[in-house]
Design a protein around this motif. Sequence first.
Motif, PDB file in Angstrom:
ATOM      1  N   GLN A  39       0.820  -1.130  -0.006  1.00 47.12           N
ATOM      2  CA  GLN A  39      -0.056   0.067  -0.015  1.00 47.12           C
ATOM      3  C   GLN A  39       0.980   1.322   0.016  1.00 47.12           C
ATOM      4  N   MET A  40       2.283   1.233   0.057  1.00 53.08           N
ATOM      5  CA  MET A  40       3.149   2.139   0.019  1.00 53.08           C
ATOM      6  C   MET A  40       3.258   2.901  -1.307  1.00 53.08           C
ATOM      7  N   GLN A  41       2.722   1.891  -2.367  1.00 51.21           N
ATOM      8  CA  GLN A  41       3.217   2.412  -3.720  1.00 51.21           C
ATOM      9  C   GLN A  41       1.769   3.370  -3.871  1.00 51.21           C
ATOM     10  N   VAL A  42       2.351   4.406  -4.687  1.00 50.91           N
ATOM     11  CA  VAL A  42       1.141   5.406  -5.340  1.00 50.91           C
ATOM     12  C   VAL A  42       0.627   4.560  -6.363  1.00 50.91           C
ATOM     13  N   GLY A  43      -0.673   5.082  -6.570  1.00 47.71           N
ATOM     14  CA  GLY A  43      -1.578   4.272  -7.443  1.00 47.71           C
ATOM     15  C   GLY A  43      -1.500   5.260  -8.837  1.00 47.71           C
ATOM     16  N   ILE A  65      12.372  11.378  -2.805  1.00 47.97           N
ATOM     17  CA  ILE A  65      12.745  10.522  -1.418  1.00 47.97           C
ATOM     18  C   ILE A  65      11.653   9.543  -1.289  1.00 47.97           C
ATOM     19  N   GLY A  66      12.145   8.289  -1.433  1.00 45.26           N
ATOM     20  CA  GLY A  66      11.287   7.167  -1.128  1.00 45.26           C
ATOM     21  C   GLY A  66      11.060   6.502  -2.497  1.00 45.26           C
ATOM     22  N   THR A  67      11.872   5.479  -2.633  1.00 47.37           N
ATOM     23  CA  THR A  67      11.814   4.873  -3.959  1.00 47.37           C
ATOM     24  C   THR A  67      10.904   3.554  -4.166  1.00 47.37           C
ATOM     25  N   PHE A  68      10.879   2.665  -3.120  1.00 45.96           N
ATOM     26  CA  PHE A  68      10.279   1.516  -2.806  1.00 45.96           C
ATOM     27  C   PHE A  68      10.596   0.745  -3.910  1.00 45.96           C
ATOM     28  N   THR A  69       9.287   0.207  -4.787  1.00 46.54           N
ATOM     29  CA  THR A  69       9.559  -0.770  -5.921  1.00 46.54           C
ATOM     30  C   THR A  69       9.607   0.188  -7.274  1.00 46.54           C
ATOM     31  N   TYR A  71       7.614   2.347  -8.622  1.00 45.63           N
ATOM     32  CA  TYR A  71       6.578   2.918  -9.446  1.00 45.63           C
ATOM     33  C   TYR A  71       6.397   4.138  -9.669  1.00 45.63           C
ATOM     34  N   SER A  72       6.565   4.959  -8.637  1.00 45.76           N
ATOM     35  CA  SER A  72       6.600   6.579  -8.561  1.00 45.76           C
ATOM     36  C   SER A  72       7.832   7.198  -9.476  1.00 45.76           C
ATOM     37  N   SER A  73       8.740   6.468  -9.205  1.00 44.09           N
ATOM     38  CA  SER A  73       9.852   6.997 -10.020  1.00 44.09           C
ATOM     39  C   SER A  73       9.678   6.747 -11.639  1.00 44.09           C
ATOM     40  N   CYS A  89      15.974   8.259  -3.907  1.00 46.01           N
ATOM     41  CA  CYS A  89      16.827   7.838  -2.760  1.00 46.01           C
ATOM     42  C   CYS A  89      15.912   6.716  -2.069  1.00 46.01           C
ATOM     43  N   ASP A  90      16.558   5.582  -1.435  1.00 44.09           N
ATOM     44  CA  ASP A  90      15.799   4.787  -0.562  1.00 44.09           C
ATOM     45  C   ASP A  90      17.085   3.994   0.207  1.00 44.09           C
ATOM     46  N   ILE A  91      16.453   3.458   1.376  1.00 46.82           N
ATOM     47  CA  ILE A  91      17.677   2.395   2.190  1.00 46.82           C
ATOM     48  C   ILE A  91      17.348   1.055   1.936  1.00 46.82           C
ATOM     49  N   ASP A  92      16.186   0.704   1.196  1.00 49.40           N
ATOM     50  CA  ASP A  92      15.971  -0.735   1.071  1.00 49.40           C
ATOM     51  C   ASP A  92      16.710  -1.475   0.021  1.00 49.40           C
ATOM     52  N   PRO A 118      20.835   6.819   3.685  1.00 49.40           N
ATOM     53  CA  PRO A 118      19.592   7.790   4.215  1.00 49.40           C
ATOM     54  C   PRO A 118      19.411   8.981   3.219  1.00 49.40           C
ATOM     55  N   ALA A 119      18.346   9.442   3.038  1.00 49.54           N
ATOM     56  CA  ALA A 119      17.876  10.684   2.089  1.00 49.54           C
ATOM     57  C   ALA A 119      18.644  11.842   2.594  1.00 49.54           C
ATOM     58  N   LEU A 120      18.782  12.057   3.905  1.00 49.79           N
ATOM     59  CA  LEU A 120      19.530  13.376   4.402  1.00 49.79           C
ATOM     60  C   LEU A 120      20.605  13.463   3.653  1.00 49.79           C
ATOM     61  N   ILE A 135       8.408  14.184  -2.040  1.00 50.16           N
ATOM     62  CA  ILE A 135       8.732  13.721  -0.739  1.00 50.16           C
ATOM     63  C   ILE A 135       7.842  12.484  -0.244  1.00 50.16           C
ATOM     64  N   ASP A 136       8.352  11.186  -0.005  1.00 45.62           N
ATOM     65  CA  ASP A 136       7.550   9.972   0.280  1.00 45.62           C
ATOM     66  C   ASP A 136       8.342   9.125   1.004  1.00 45.62           C
ATOM     67  N   ALA A 137       8.789   9.462   2.045  1.00 47.80           N
ATOM     68  CA  ALA A 137       9.649   8.320   2.788  1.00 47.80           C
ATOM     69  C   ALA A 137       9.542   8.732   4.298  1.00 47.80           C
ATOM     70  N   ASP A 138      10.356   8.475   5.337  1.00 47.85           N
ATOM     71  CA  ASP A 138      10.036   8.514   6.573  1.00 47.85           C
ATOM     72  C   ASP A 138       9.590   9.929   7.068  1.00 47.85           C
ATOM     73  N   ASN A 144      12.662  18.019   7.753  1.00 47.86           N
ATOM     74  CA  ASN A 144      14.289  18.281   7.448  1.00 47.86           C
ATOM     75  C   ASN A 144      14.301  18.380   5.798  1.00 47.86           C
ATOM     76  N   TYR A 145      13.747  17.272   5.084  1.00 48.52           N
ATOM     77  CA  TYR A 145      13.948  17.135   3.892  1.00 48.52           C
ATOM     78  C   TYR A 145      13.406  18.512   3.163  1.00 48.52           C
ATOM     79  N   TRP A 146      12.342  18.932   3.699  1.00 47.13           N
ATOM     80  CA  TRP A 146      11.556  20.307   3.109  1.00 47.13           C
ATOM     81  C   TRP A 146      12.810  21.279   3.128  1.00 47.13           C
TER      82      TRP A 146
HETATM   83  C1  LIG Z   1       6.273   5.118   1.101  1.00 46.96           C
HETATM   84  S1  LIG Z   1       7.690   4.208   0.501  1.00 46.96           S
HETATM   85  C2  LIG Z   1       7.887   4.901  -1.092  1.00 46.96           C
HETATM   86  C3  LIG Z   1       6.888   4.517  -2.118  1.00 46.96           C
HETATM   87  C4  LIG Z   1       7.071   5.032  -3.518  1.00 46.96           C
HETATM   88  N1  LIG Z   1       7.251   6.261  -3.723  1.00 46.96           N
HETATM   89  C5  LIG Z   1       6.104   4.514  -4.672  1.00 46.96           C
HETATM   90  O1  LIG Z   1       5.224   5.084  -4.661  1.00 46.96           O
HETATM   91  O2  LIG Z   1       6.273   3.232  -4.945  1.00 46.96           O
HETATM   92  C6  LIG Z   1       8.698   4.779   1.609  1.00 46.96           C
HETATM   93  C7  LIG Z   1       9.992   4.516   1.180  1.00 46.96           C
HETATM   94  O3  LIG Z   1      11.044   5.100   1.887  1.00 46.96           O
HETATM   95  C8  LIG Z   1      12.199   4.628   2.256  1.00 46.96           C
HETATM   96  N2  LIG Z   1      12.863   5.093   3.379  1.00 46.96           N
HETATM   97  C9  LIG Z   1      12.612   5.171   4.880  1.00 46.96           C
HETATM   98  N3  LIG Z   1      13.607   6.064   5.407  1.00 46.96           N
HETATM   99  C10 LIG Z   1      14.412   6.333   4.537  1.00 46.96           C
HETATM  100  C11 LIG Z   1      15.489   7.140   4.754  1.00 46.96           C
HETATM  101  N4  LIG Z   1      15.896   7.684   5.737  1.00 46.96           N
HETATM  102  N5  LIG Z   1      15.875   7.414   3.460  1.00 46.96           N
HETATM  103  C12 LIG Z   1      15.813   7.160   2.301  1.00 46.96           C
HETATM  104  N6  LIG Z   1      14.665   6.291   2.127  1.00 46.96           N
HETATM  105  C13 LIG Z   1      14.038   5.728   3.250  1.00 46.96           C
HETATM  106  C14 LIG Z   1      11.651   2.992   2.519  1.00 46.96           C
HETATM  107  O4  LIG Z   1      12.570   2.069   2.447  1.00 46.96           O
HETATM  108  C15 LIG Z   1      10.420   3.029   1.687  1.00 46.96           C
HETATM  109  O5  LIG Z   1      10.874   2.227   0.324  1.00 46.96           O
END
Ligand SMILES: C[S@@+](CC[C@H](N)C(=O)[O-])C[C@H]1O[C@@H](n2cnc3c(N)ncnc32)[C@H](O)[C@@H]1O
Length: 211
Positions: A39-43, A65-69, A71-73, A89-92, A118-120, A135-138, A144-146
């Motif tokens: 459900q983290m993926q944007v639709g 900020i927040g790549t996940f799989t 989809y948004s990228s 950016c992602d940490i996973d 870490p995105a920072l 912006i779509d991560a932690d 701070n990202y802003w």
């Molecule tokens: C909501 S998901 C992103 C969903 C993505 N934008 C999409 O639509 O498919 C959030 C992502 O942020 C990553 N994340 C969490 N903390 C992070 C950090 N400090 N720096 C970079 N990425 C981080 C997570 O690993 C996760 O994949």
Amino acid sequence: MLTLLDPAIEHYAHEHSTPSGALFDELRKVTLAETELPQMQVGRIEGQLLTLITRLTRATLAVEIGTFTGYSSLHIAMGLEPDGRLITCDIDDETTKIARRFWAQSPVGDKIKLELGPALDTLAGISGPIDLAFIDADKENYTNYWDILVPKMRKGGVIIADNVLWSGKVLDPQETSDKAIVEFNDHVANDPRVDQVMLSVRDGITLARII
Ligand SMILES: C[S@@+](CC[C@H](N)C(=O)[O-])C[C@H]1O[C@@H](n2cnc3c(N)ncnc32)[C@H](O)[C@@H]1O
């Protein structure tokens, strides 16, 4: 799909938004099957919004900020100018393997550069000017990202922040993440460097244009 709207209305809006294509449908299926928090993926609706705003800003440098799989990228990459690029950016390392797999199958996949860490830290190394940021991560780091992003944006550039309604919890914040989103929303609303609109689409999306 996370939604604050009546699901039937959400479905109607989905059906009246441009389909993103077979690769995106397959990526949704794989994300559902292979990840714990699909459900983290944007639709489609938010994805198409990202493509549209990227096109409208004629972005050549976008940051996510927040790549996940991925989809948004991919949606952002679809809207970039021919010489445009996206730094995401992602940490996973695991979920972003899926992203890389799918980007490799897309004609715009080579515009995307993944920065693991870490995105920072990654943001600190980007000099800009950035045309579009998503912006779509932690949530704890949204403010701070802003604050790192705004001075690196070009005038007229756009920052998009996801989950700004946080399933409605902004009205009664209890957890740290709830409070972080409330703080972020107030910070943006009081920032004279931007015009912004908060859309009640999906989980809430803020669009902010740098003045
Ligand atoms: C909501 S998901 C992103 C969903 C993505 N934008 C999409 O639509 O498919 C959030 C992502 O942020 C990553 N994340 C969490 N903390 C992070 C950090 N400090 N720096 C970079 N990425 C981080 C997570 O690993 C996760 O994949």
